[in-house]
Design a protein around this motif. Structure first.
Motif, PDB file in Angstrom:
ATOM      1  N   TYR A 114     -10.530  -2.373   0.907  1.00 23.53           N
ATOM      2  CA  TYR A 114      -9.236  -2.313   0.234  1.00 23.53           C
ATOM      3  C   TYR A 114      -9.259  -3.154  -1.033  1.00 23.53           C
ATOM      4  O   TYR A 114      -9.663  -4.316  -0.991  1.00 23.53           O
ATOM      5  CB  TYR A 114      -8.132  -2.823   1.154  1.00 23.53           C
ATOM      6  CG  TYR A 114      -7.880  -1.973   2.380  1.00 23.53           C
ATOM      7  CD1 TYR A 114      -6.837  -1.052   2.407  1.00 23.53           C
ATOM      8  CD2 TYR A 114      -8.679  -2.095   3.512  1.00 23.53           C
ATOM      9  CE1 TYR A 114      -6.595  -0.273   3.526  1.00 23.53           C
ATOM     10  CE2 TYR A 114      -8.455  -1.315   4.642  1.00 23.53           C
ATOM     11  CZ  TYR A 114      -7.404  -0.416   4.642  1.00 23.53           C
ATOM     12  OH  TYR A 114      -7.176   0.365   5.754  1.00 23.53           O
ATOM     13  N   ASN A 172      -0.368  -3.552  -3.974  1.00 23.62           N
ATOM     14  CA  ASN A 172      -0.546  -2.180  -4.432  1.00 23.62           C
ATOM     15  C   ASN A 172      -2.021  -1.890  -4.683  1.00 23.62           C
ATOM     16  O   ASN A 172      -2.748  -2.729  -5.214  1.00 23.62           O
ATOM     17  CB  ASN A 172       0.233  -1.979  -5.739  1.00 23.62           C
ATOM     18  CG  ASN A 172       0.774  -0.575  -5.872  1.00 23.62           C
ATOM     19  OD1 ASN A 172       0.817   0.184  -4.920  1.00 23.62           O
ATOM     20  ND2 ASN A 172       1.186  -0.225  -7.072  1.00 23.62           N
ATOM     21  N   PHE A 173      -2.461  -0.678  -4.313  1.00 26.09           N
ATOM     22  CA  PHE A 173      -3.834  -0.291  -4.587  1.00 26.09           C
ATOM     23  C   PHE A 173      -4.151  -0.461  -6.063  1.00 26.09           C
ATOM     24  O   PHE A 173      -3.321  -0.161  -6.932  1.00 26.09           O
ATOM     25  CB  PHE A 173      -4.077   1.163  -4.191  1.00 26.09           C
ATOM     26  CG  PHE A 173      -4.345   1.364  -2.725  1.00 26.09           C
ATOM     27  CD1 PHE A 173      -5.155   0.484  -2.025  1.00 26.09           C
ATOM     28  CD2 PHE A 173      -3.813   2.442  -2.048  1.00 26.09           C
ATOM     29  CE1 PHE A 173      -5.417   0.668  -0.672  1.00 26.09           C
ATOM     30  CE2 PHE A 173      -4.066   2.644  -0.708  1.00 26.09           C
ATOM     31  CZ  PHE A 173      -4.873   1.755  -0.011  1.00 26.09           C
ATOM     32  N   HIS A 203      -6.606  -4.373  -3.960  1.00 26.84           N
ATOM     33  CA  HIS A 203      -5.173  -4.418  -4.253  1.00 26.84           C
ATOM     34  C   HIS A 203      -4.850  -5.421  -5.352  1.00 26.84           C
ATOM     35  O   HIS A 203      -5.562  -6.408  -5.537  1.00 26.84           O
ATOM     36  CB  HIS A 203      -4.370  -4.855  -3.023  1.00 26.84           C
ATOM     37  CG  HIS A 203      -4.234  -3.829  -1.950  1.00 26.84           C
ATOM     38  ND1 HIS A 203      -5.159  -3.669  -0.960  1.00 26.84           N
ATOM     39  CD2 HIS A 203      -3.247  -2.912  -1.696  1.00 26.84           C
ATOM     40  CE1 HIS A 203      -4.759  -2.706  -0.130  1.00 26.84           C
ATOM     41  NE2 HIS A 203      -3.612  -2.239  -0.563  1.00 26.84           N
ATOM     42  N   TYR A 246      -1.857  -8.154  -5.906  1.00 29.08           N
ATOM     43  CA  TYR A 246      -0.828  -8.875  -5.153  1.00 29.08           C
ATOM     44  C   TYR A 246       0.104  -9.491  -6.194  1.00 29.08           C
ATOM     45  O   TYR A 246      -0.276 -10.422  -6.907  1.00 29.08           O
ATOM     46  CB  TYR A 246      -1.469  -9.976  -4.300  1.00 29.08           C
ATOM     47  CG  TYR A 246      -2.319  -9.459  -3.150  1.00 29.08           C
ATOM     48  CD1 TYR A 246      -1.864  -9.511  -1.835  1.00 29.08           C
ATOM     49  CD2 TYR A 246      -3.575  -8.915  -3.382  1.00 29.08           C
ATOM     50  CE1 TYR A 246      -2.627  -9.041  -0.792  1.00 29.08           C
ATOM     51  CE2 TYR A 246      -4.366  -8.446  -2.342  1.00 29.08           C
ATOM     52  CZ  TYR A 246      -3.880  -8.504  -1.045  1.00 29.08           C
ATOM     53  OH  TYR A 246      -4.649  -8.041   0.001  1.00 29.08           O
ATOM     54  N   THR A 284      -5.795  -9.899  -8.148  1.00 29.05           N
ATOM     55  CA  THR A 284      -6.465  -8.776  -7.506  1.00 29.05           C
ATOM     56  C   THR A 284      -7.418  -9.326  -6.453  1.00 29.05           C
ATOM     57  O   THR A 284      -8.043 -10.375  -6.655  1.00 29.05           O
ATOM     58  CB  THR A 284      -7.263  -7.946  -8.532  1.00 29.05           C
ATOM     59  OG1 THR A 284      -6.415  -7.593  -9.613  1.00 29.05           O
ATOM     60  CG2 THR A 284      -7.815  -6.682  -7.899  1.00 29.05           C
ATOM     61  N   TYR A 300      -4.418   3.993  -9.029  1.00 28.52           N
ATOM     62  CA  TYR A 300      -4.752   2.649  -8.599  1.00 28.52           C
ATOM     63  C   TYR A 300      -4.653   1.747  -9.826  1.00 28.52           C
ATOM     64  O   TYR A 300      -5.619   1.554 -10.565  1.00 28.52           O
ATOM     65  CB  TYR A 300      -6.157   2.609  -7.997  1.00 28.52           C
ATOM     66  CG  TYR A 300      -6.330   3.457  -6.747  1.00 28.52           C
ATOM     67  CD1 TYR A 300      -5.219   3.853  -5.985  1.00 28.52           C
ATOM     68  CD2 TYR A 300      -7.593   3.850  -6.308  1.00 28.52           C
ATOM     69  CE1 TYR A 300      -5.374   4.608  -4.831  1.00 28.52           C
ATOM     70  CE2 TYR A 300      -7.756   4.605  -5.159  1.00 28.52           C
ATOM     71  CZ  TYR A 300      -6.650   4.991  -4.421  1.00 28.52           C
ATOM     72  OH  TYR A 300      -6.810   5.750  -3.285  1.00 28.52           O
ATOM     73  N   THR A 326       0.822  -1.207   0.000  1.00 29.65           N
ATOM     74  CA  THR A 326       0.000   0.000   0.000  1.00 29.65           C
ATOM     75  C   THR A 326       0.855   1.256   0.000  1.00 29.65           C
ATOM     76  O   THR A 326       0.673   2.152   0.815  1.00 29.65           O
ATOM     77  CB  THR A 326      -0.958  -0.022   1.218  1.00 29.65           C
ATOM     78  OG1 THR A 326      -1.538  -1.317   1.345  1.00 29.65           O
ATOM     79  CG2 THR A 326      -2.078   0.981   1.056  1.00 29.65           C
TER      80      THR A 326
END
Length: 394
Positions: free
Chosen positions: A384, A231-232, A386, A388, A303, A282, A172
């Motif tokens: 959230y 990460n977003f 993200h 990965y 994701t 994002y 993040t």
């Protein structure tokens, strides 16, 4: 609650003042206020341990006499990643008992490094770890030959010497761009934009920035080393941080509406509202997969959505027919949206305003957000979303 003041400059070609930590230095405020980040990193922990095993095998194959080096990029106060890093260090010491381990914490110069060291040395315990079956002990309290280091170098640059890192991790953090490619006209965040030109500009900025990030990670990793990045993202269903199908009210749209209302009322100017833009992207899974560099191979990429723990707690209380105060809940929830966004609102205000005036205006905006959430807490949360990703240096 005050924001930490920035008196330094950022590395060349990177905008200043993007993310000034909010909260009292040395208290671990970021970790105290962002419980959901523990859940995000807990979900990533099996992947991180898989990458650790890979890095250990590569270390053994090289018959390497150097320390086993771990880097946590964009660490914030070091609390949210501590439970996972403790498991990583345990795995390394079990496999390589006589090998010294270095844990390097990287973040911007203005970061709350005091809390980083307090967490790493067990002087404060991150509250998000309290769900564990036993009290969290830091790796420094278990091993004498694990050494804690810190770097104030931007992750847009090379942080350590070439081919010295066995395992890199970031959670993040790398959605922050070097700069805003162009102003957003009707929203504060690129994820909310419907303008094709704006979307293309942010996507291109993010592409260039991502290549710069992963080129430096490739250069730092030893051959066989691994990098795990959480990460977003904006997923295939259009969901992103605070805007998901399961949560009726969108956080980023609320930010925009509340800030714009203050402009309509004359508390801030419309120019200041338009100057308030998050230097974020994002990135979708495709944006990650399409942008790669030689020598760094994607092992896996997915994701996932992690629910907001504050909203989940409120809904659980309703299900159990427990009586909870809506305003108190809202005051507990809003800091998790503020720890990372406060400085963006401050940065949008005109330079002629005093620091005190800026802080008062941003305080007013978040007070309004508290009151909005208190009207119907079940509608609000910060889920959230993200990507990965697991990389290997080849």
């Amino acid at each position: 609650m005050r924001r930490l003041r920035s008196t330094t400059t950022s590395p060349p070609e990177e905008a200043t003042g993007k993310h000034v930590p909010f909260g009292e230095e040395g208290t671990g405020y970021y970790s105290l206020a962002t419980r959901g980040c523990f859940d995000v990193i807990e979900r990533a922990t099996p992947l991180l341990l898989q990458a650790t095993e890979q890095a250990i095998e590569a270390y053994k194959a090289r018959n390497d006499e150097r320390p086993f080096t771990i880097i946590d990029y964009g660490t914030a106060d070091g609390g949210t990643s501590l439970p996972a890093l403790c498991k990583v260090v345990d795995a390394v010491k079990a496999a390589l008992p006589s090998t010294p381990v270095e844990v390097v914490y990287e973040d911007q110069i203005t970061n709350d490094f005091r809390s980083v060291f307090y967490h790493a040395h067990g002087l404060i315990t991150p509250a998000g770890s309290m769900h564990q079956s036993e009290e969290l002990r830091s790796y420094t309290q278990k091993y004498e030959d694990v050494f804690v280091l810190a770097s104030g170098s931007s992750f847009y640059n090379q942080v350590v010497s070439p081919e010295t890192v066995d395992l890199g991790f970031s959670a993040t953090a790398m959605h922050w761009l070097t700069d805003i490619p162009q102003p957003l006209r009707d929203c504060l965040h690129s994820a909310c934009s419907t303008d094709a030109t704006e979307i293309a500009a942010f996507r291109e900025q993010a592409r260039q920035d991502w290549l710069r990030i992963i080129e430096n990670r490739r250069n730092e990793l030893k051959v066989g080393g691994a990098f795990v990045c959480v990460n977003f993202a904006k997923d295939d269903d259009g969901q992103f941080l605070g805007t998901t199908a399961q949560t009726p009210s969108s956080m980023h749209h609320n930010f925009n509406n509340l800030w714009h209302a203050m402009a309509d009322e004359g508390l801030i100017t419309h120019k200041e509202w338009q100057a308030t833009n998050f230097p974020n992207q994002y990135r979708s899974k495709d944006e990650i997969a399409e942008n790669q560099v030689d020598g760094l191979r994607i092992v896996s990429l997915e994701t996932a959505v992690v629910p907001c723990p504050y909203r989940a707690s409120w809904l659980a209380s309703l299900e159990a027919e427990e009586s909870r105060d809506a305003l108190e809940h809202a005051r507990e929830f809003i800091p998790t949206t503020r720890t990372w966004s406060n400085s963006t609102f401050v940065a949008g205000l005109d330079a002629t305003r005093s620091d005190e005036e800026k802080d008062e205006l941003v305080e007013e905006m978040f007070t309004r957000y508290v009151n909005l959430v208190a009207e119907n807490p079940a509608d609000h949360g910060m889920d959230y979303v993200h990507t990965y990703s697991h990389y290997r240096r080849v």
